[in-house]
Design an enzyme around this catalytic site. Structure first.
Site, PDB file in Angstrom:
ATOM      1  N   HIS A  16      14.714  42.416  25.862  1.00 16.59           N
ATOM      2  CA  HIS A  16      13.420  42.489  26.550  1.00 16.59           C
ATOM      3  C   HIS A  16      13.704  42.513  28.049  1.00 16.59           C
ATOM      4  O   HIS A  16      14.180  41.526  28.616  1.00 16.59           O
ATOM      5  CB  HIS A  16      12.593  41.255  26.166  1.00 16.59           C
ATOM      6  CG  HIS A  16      11.208  41.265  26.731  1.00 16.59           C
ATOM      7  ND1 HIS A  16      10.270  40.330  26.382  1.00 16.59           N
ATOM      8  CD2 HIS A  16      10.586  42.087  27.611  1.00 16.59           C
ATOM      9  CE1 HIS A  16       9.144  40.575  27.023  1.00 16.59           C
ATOM     10  NE2 HIS A  16       9.315  41.627  27.778  1.00 16.59           N
ATOM     11  N   GLU A  38      12.451  46.155  24.434  1.00 21.52           N
ATOM     12  CA  GLU A  38      11.101  45.540  24.515  1.00 21.52           C
ATOM     13  C   GLU A  38      10.679  45.536  25.961  1.00 21.52           C
ATOM     14  O   GLU A  38      11.479  45.192  26.846  1.00 21.52           O
ATOM     15  CB  GLU A  38      11.240  44.076  24.099  1.00 21.52           C
ATOM     16  CG  GLU A  38      10.706  43.735  22.771  1.00 21.52           C
ATOM     17  CD  GLU A  38      10.835  42.238  22.568  1.00 21.52           C
ATOM     18  OE1 GLU A  38      10.351  41.474  23.412  1.00 21.52           O
ATOM     19  OE2 GLU A  38      11.468  41.867  21.587  1.00 21.52           O
ATOM     20  N   ARG A  53      14.090  37.724  34.236  1.00 18.30           N
ATOM     21  CA  ARG A  53      14.543  36.331  34.093  1.00 18.30           C
ATOM     22  C   ARG A  53      15.774  36.198  33.196  1.00 18.30           C
ATOM     23  O   ARG A  53      16.507  35.243  33.282  1.00 18.30           O
ATOM     24  CB  ARG A  53      13.419  35.440  33.586  1.00 18.30           C
ATOM     25  CG  ARG A  53      13.020  35.711  32.160  1.00 18.30           C
ATOM     26  CD  ARG A  53      12.077  34.662  31.641  1.00 18.30           C
ATOM     27  NE  ARG A  53      10.742  34.825  32.178  1.00 18.30           N
ATOM     28  CZ  ARG A  53       9.661  34.347  31.565  1.00 18.30           C
ATOM     29  NH1 ARG A  53       9.776  33.668  30.452  1.00 18.30           N
ATOM     30  NH2 ARG A  53       8.466  34.529  32.080  1.00 18.30           N
ATOM     31  N   HIS A  54      15.958  37.147  32.274  1.00 15.48           N
ATOM     32  CA  HIS A  54      17.189  37.052  31.471  1.00 15.48           C
ATOM     33  C   HIS A  54      17.937  38.393  31.478  1.00 15.48           C
ATOM     34  O   HIS A  54      18.954  38.526  32.148  1.00 15.48           O
ATOM     35  CB  HIS A  54      16.934  36.501  30.062  1.00 15.48           C
ATOM     36  CG  HIS A  54      15.671  36.942  29.381  1.00 15.48           C
ATOM     37  ND1 HIS A  54      15.348  38.259  29.208  1.00 15.48           N
ATOM     38  CD2 HIS A  54      14.673  36.214  28.813  1.00 15.48           C
ATOM     39  CE1 HIS A  54      14.195  38.327  28.546  1.00 15.48           C
ATOM     40  NE2 HIS A  54      13.751  37.110  28.313  1.00 15.48           N
ATOM     41  N   ASP A  88      18.447  38.282  24.159  1.00 14.76           N
ATOM     42  CA  ASP A  88      17.908  37.760  25.429  1.00 14.76           C
ATOM     43  C   ASP A  88      18.417  36.361  25.756  1.00 14.76           C
ATOM     44  O   ASP A  88      18.673  36.030  26.921  1.00 14.76           O
ATOM     45  CB  ASP A  88      16.371  37.653  25.368  1.00 14.76           C
ATOM     46  CG  ASP A  88      15.693  39.002  25.283  1.00 14.76           C
ATOM     47  OD1 ASP A  88      16.383  40.032  25.415  1.00 14.76           O
ATOM     48  OD2 ASP A  88      14.462  39.019  25.073  1.00 14.76           O
ATOM     49  N   HIS A  89      18.530  35.522  24.706  1.00 14.30           N
ATOM     50  CA  HIS A  89      18.869  34.115  24.971  1.00 14.30           C
ATOM     51  C   HIS A  89      20.291  33.951  25.488  1.00 14.30           C
ATOM     52  O   HIS A  89      20.597  32.979  26.171  1.00 14.30           O
ATOM     53  CB  HIS A  89      18.652  33.275  23.716  1.00 14.30           C
ATOM     54  CG  HIS A  89      17.206  33.250  23.327  1.00 14.30           C
ATOM     55  ND1 HIS A  89      16.270  32.552  24.034  1.00 14.30           N
ATOM     56  CD2 HIS A  89      16.542  33.900  22.353  1.00 14.30           C
ATOM     57  CE1 HIS A  89      15.074  32.759  23.489  1.00 14.30           C
ATOM     58  NE2 HIS A  89      15.217  33.570  22.470  1.00 14.30           N
ATOM     59  N   GLY A  97       9.734  34.115  16.065  1.00 20.23           N
ATOM     60  CA  GLY A  97       9.723  32.785  15.438  1.00 20.23           C
ATOM     61  C   GLY A  97      10.347  32.738  14.052  1.00 20.23           C
ATOM     62  O   GLY A  97      10.278  31.711  13.384  1.00 20.23           O
ATOM     63  N   ASN A 122      17.976  39.988  18.711  1.00 17.01           N
ATOM     64  CA  ASN A 122      17.545  39.931  20.106  1.00 17.01           C
ATOM     65  C   ASN A 122      18.524  39.030  20.864  1.00 17.01           C
ATOM     66  O   ASN A 122      18.686  37.853  20.519  1.00 17.01           O
ATOM     67  CB  ASN A 122      16.119  39.342  20.139  1.00 17.01           C
ATOM     68  CG  ASN A 122      15.585  39.237  21.547  1.00 17.01           C
ATOM     69  OD1 ASN A 122      16.288  38.802  22.445  1.00 17.01           O
ATOM     70  ND2 ASN A 122      14.331  39.597  21.735  1.00 17.01           N
ATOM     71  N   GLU A 136       5.081  46.456  15.353  1.00 15.98           N
ATOM     72  CA  GLU A 136       5.857  45.255  15.030  1.00 15.98           C
ATOM     73  C   GLU A 136       4.846  44.136  14.840  1.00 15.98           C
ATOM     74  O   GLU A 136       4.111  43.779  15.777  1.00 15.98           O
ATOM     75  CB  GLU A 136       6.840  44.895  16.155  1.00 15.98           C
ATOM     76  CG  GLU A 136       7.626  43.622  15.796  1.00 15.98           C
ATOM     77  CD  GLU A 136       8.664  43.211  16.839  1.00 15.98           C
ATOM     78  OE1 GLU A 136       9.193  44.098  17.560  1.00 15.98           O
ATOM     79  OE2 GLU A 136       8.933  42.000  16.939  1.00 15.98           O
ATOM     80  N   ARG A 165      23.377  29.993  35.320  1.00 18.97           N
ATOM     81  CA  ARG A 165      24.458  29.758  36.268  1.00 18.97           C
ATOM     82  C   ARG A 165      24.582  30.879  37.302  1.00 18.97           C
ATOM     83  O   ARG A 165      25.306  30.756  38.269  1.00 18.97           O
ATOM     84  CB  ARG A 165      25.794  29.652  35.513  1.00 18.97           C
ATOM     85  CG  ARG A 165      26.073  28.294  34.968  1.00 18.97           C
ATOM     86  CD  ARG A 165      26.358  27.318  36.112  1.00 18.97           C
ATOM     87  NE  ARG A 165      26.437  25.954  35.649  1.00 18.97           N
ATOM     88  CZ  ARG A 165      27.575  25.331  35.385  1.00 18.97           C
ATOM     89  NH1 ARG A 165      28.711  25.949  35.512  1.00 18.97           N
ATOM     90  NH2 ARG A 165      27.542  24.088  34.990  1.00 18.97           N
ATOM     91  N   GLY A 205      15.817  36.472  17.301  1.00 18.38           N
ATOM     92  CA  GLY A 205      16.689  36.077  18.405  1.00 18.38           C
ATOM     93  C   GLY A 205      16.961  34.592  18.442  1.00 18.38           C
ATOM     94  O   GLY A 205      18.071  34.137  18.160  1.00 18.38           O
ATOM     95  N   HIS A 206      15.933  33.817  18.750  1.00 17.10           N
ATOM     96  CA  HIS A 206      16.123  32.402  19.066  1.00 17.10           C
ATOM     97  C   HIS A 206      16.847  31.638  17.958  1.00 17.10           C
ATOM     98  O   HIS A 206      17.775  30.867  18.236  1.00 17.10           O
ATOM     99  CB  HIS A 206      14.754  31.768  19.366  1.00 17.10           C
ATOM    100  CG  HIS A 206      14.868  30.391  19.923  1.00 17.10           C
ATOM    101  ND1 HIS A 206      14.751  29.261  19.145  1.00 17.10           N
ATOM    102  CD2 HIS A 206      15.135  29.959  21.173  1.00 17.10           C
ATOM    103  CE1 HIS A 206      14.925  28.198  19.899  1.00 17.10           C
ATOM    104  NE2 HIS A 206      15.157  28.592  21.133  1.00 17.10           N
ATOM    105  N   THR A 213       7.817  32.699  26.381  1.00 21.19           N
ATOM    106  CA  THR A 213       8.210  33.854  25.576  1.00 21.19           C
ATOM    107  C   THR A 213       6.931  34.647  25.295  1.00 21.19           C
ATOM    108  O   THR A 213       5.847  34.189  25.649  1.00 21.19           O
ATOM    109  CB  THR A 213       8.892  33.395  24.255  1.00 21.19           C
ATOM    110  OG1 THR A 213       9.224  34.551  23.491  1.00 21.19           O
ATOM    111  CG2 THR A 213       8.002  32.493  23.417  1.00 21.19           C
TER     112      THR A 213
HETATM  113  N1  PXP Z   1       9.811  40.453  18.696  1.00 18.71           N
HETATM  114  C1  PXP Z   1       9.244  40.400  19.921  1.00 18.71           C
HETATM  115  C2  PXP Z   1       8.272  41.468  20.288  1.00 18.71           C
HETATM  116  C3  PXP Z   1       9.576  39.379  20.840  1.00 18.71           C
HETATM  117  O1  PXP Z   1       8.993  39.354  22.062  1.00 18.71           O
HETATM  118  C4  PXP Z   1      10.543  38.430  20.470  1.00 18.71           C
HETATM  119  C5  PXP Z   1      10.946  37.360  21.452  1.00 18.71           C
HETATM  120  O2  PXP Z   1      11.650  37.902  22.502  1.00 18.71           O
HETATM  121  C6  PXP Z   1      11.112  38.532  19.181  1.00 18.71           C
HETATM  122  C7  PXP Z   1      10.712  39.530  18.312  1.00 18.71           C
HETATM  123  C8  PXP Z   1      12.159  37.575  18.700  1.00 18.71           C
HETATM  124  O3  PXP Z   1      11.600  36.299  18.592  1.00 18.71           O
HETATM  125  P1  PXP Z   1      12.542  35.040  18.324  1.00 18.71           P
HETATM  126  O4  PXP Z   1      13.433  34.907  19.519  1.00 18.71           O
HETATM  127  O5  PXP Z   1      11.574  33.915  18.172  1.00 18.71           O
HETATM  128  O6  PXP Z   1      13.309  35.322  17.088  1.00 18.71           O
END
Ligand code: PXP
Length: 396
Positions: free
Chosen positions: A197, A224, A203-204, A163-164, A346, A161, A305, A172, A367-368, A254
């Site tokens: 997402h 997503e 927002r991102h 997004d971050h 997570g 993911n 999921e 910025r 992702g994170h 999130t």
């Molecule tokens: N799956 C879904 C449905 C999510 O909303 C997210 C967060 O955007 C993730 C997976 C990934 O989560 P993380 O960024 O904590 O790894």
């Protein structure tokens, strides 16, 4: 974690460690005690000799020692509540030497030692009588043959993911860093899917990102999204490889919980029908609960999921077991119902392996943790490059 591996011997390599983790999880499952916690220490001959002397008044090293957590003298445990089964201490020096002598791999010998140790923890004892020795030997043979025959029917893969990366860019309001470029790097590094997402508040991730990703992603693009009208139209236009429907609240940092499919069957079913007409499979992001799985099946989802957030954020080991078991049983239930199973939220470098080992899981969406690690694994080079420019006037 159901299995804690403690490496006290510098010779043990990563592949042996992950082999031991996989085997012990399977052995616990085959013995119907997968809710129990097991510690395995891989140590040296001199350390195990010391334990042998202290706890068994025996001289010299041995190959494996078992220390039941609940050493009451009873034969077999009968409780299936989350608890610690015990500790197994294995001499890695012995395992290597025995493997050489028996012309098998170190991994095969470690499997035998783990099986032997677990059976002792469960009350089997070959030293008690000749009959007990036969019973233990038969059980060992049975478990080792099941272990050998075990073939995973689905290999899990990673979808990243990004997004971050977009969050940093949006901070910025400029072009960098570009999640599209990040996605390409992830694919080159082995990711088998890219997840973004597209939130209603943008927002991102922006529309432009998804449009370009649709063109550039070589693996699979998982979009997503909340089941909002405007986003649904966008998805139908873009045609990602998979749509994952998530609950979306404006104020949340999130995605907080899974979708309540049970109470929103009608609305979600309508979205699934629309996606189906455009040949886009739909995954529903749900908490690992039987009622949600059945509802997802009822309304025609292709995937679920499973939300791993509560497992990842568990306050202590007992809670983590409970959450893990809910994910495990939910994954199996969904698979038996004919749903395909993904999981995420997570997951990080410490809690992912146990989830990745669950048979029915096809894809982990992470992702994170990856982007956070990338900040540090990339920071050293980023600073060196800037130092070169500042101090030498050029990178080269
Ligand atoms: N799956 C879904 C449905 C999510 O909303 C997210 C967060 O955007 C993730 C997976 C990934 O989560 P993380 O960024 O904590 O790894």
């Amino acid at each position: 974690m159901p299995v804690e591996l403690i490496k006290q011997h510098s010779g043990v390599n990563d592949s042996e460690l992950s082999h031991c983790r996989r085997s012990s999880l399977l052995i616990l499952r085959l013995c119907a005690v997968s809710q129990q916690h097991l510690n395995i220490v891989l140590t040296t001959d001199s350390d195990i000799a010391e334990l042998n002397r202290r706890y068994r008044s025996k001289d010299g090293a041995t190959n494996v020692l078992s220390f039941p957590f609940n050493d009451s003298g009873d034969s077999f445990i009968d409780s299936l509540s989350p608890q610690t089964l015990g500790d197994i201490v294995i001499s890695y020096d012995h395992a290597v030497a025995e493997a050489r002598k028996l012309s098998c791999s170190t991994e095969q010998r470690l499997d035998w030692l783990i099986v032997h140790g677990v059976l002792h923890l469960l009350g089997y004892d070959h030293e008690r009588s000749a009959r007990d020795a036969d019973i233990m030997f038969d059980k060992e043979t049975e478990l080792l043959s099941e272990l050998k025959n075990y073939r995973r029917f689905i290999m899990p893969h990673l979808a990243v993911n990004v997004d971050h990366v977009a969050t940093i860019r949006q901070a910025r309001g400029i072009d960098d860093p570009d999640p599209v470029a990040a996605a390409a790097v992830c694919e080159l590094a082995g990711a088998k899917g890219i997840v973004v997402h597209l939130r209603e508040d943008r927002r991102h991730i922006q529309d432009r990102d998804v449009r370009i990703l649709r063109e550039t992603v070589k693996t699979k693009l998982n979009l997503e999204m909340g089941a909002a009208k405007e986003i649904i139209s966008f998805a139908l236009d873009i045609k990602p490889d998979l749509v994952t429907l998530v609950p979306e609240k404006r104020q949340e940092l999130t995605t907080e919980g899974g979708l309540d499919v049970v109470s929103q069957k009608k609305k979600l079913a309508k979205t699934i029908v629309k996606m189906d007409k455009a040949s886009i499979p739909v995954s529903l992001f749900i908490d690992p609960k039987s009622s949600q799985i059945k509802a997802a099946k009822d309304i025609g989802a292709t995937f679920v999921e499973l939300h791993t957030g509560r497992y990842a954020e568990a306050a202590d080991e007992a809670q983590q077991f409970e959450e893990f078991e809910m994910i495990r049983t939910s994954a199996e239930e969904a698979h038996l119902l004919g749903l395909r199973v993904n999981a995420g939220h997570g997951l990080n470098y410490f809690n992912t392996s146990a989830i990745a080992l669950l048979d029915p899981i096809e894809e982990l969406s992470i992702g994170h943790a990856i982007i956070s690690r990338a900040v540090f694994s990339g920071l050293d080079l980023a600073v060196r490059d800037m130092c070169a420019i500042v101090e030498n006037g050029s990178l080269y």
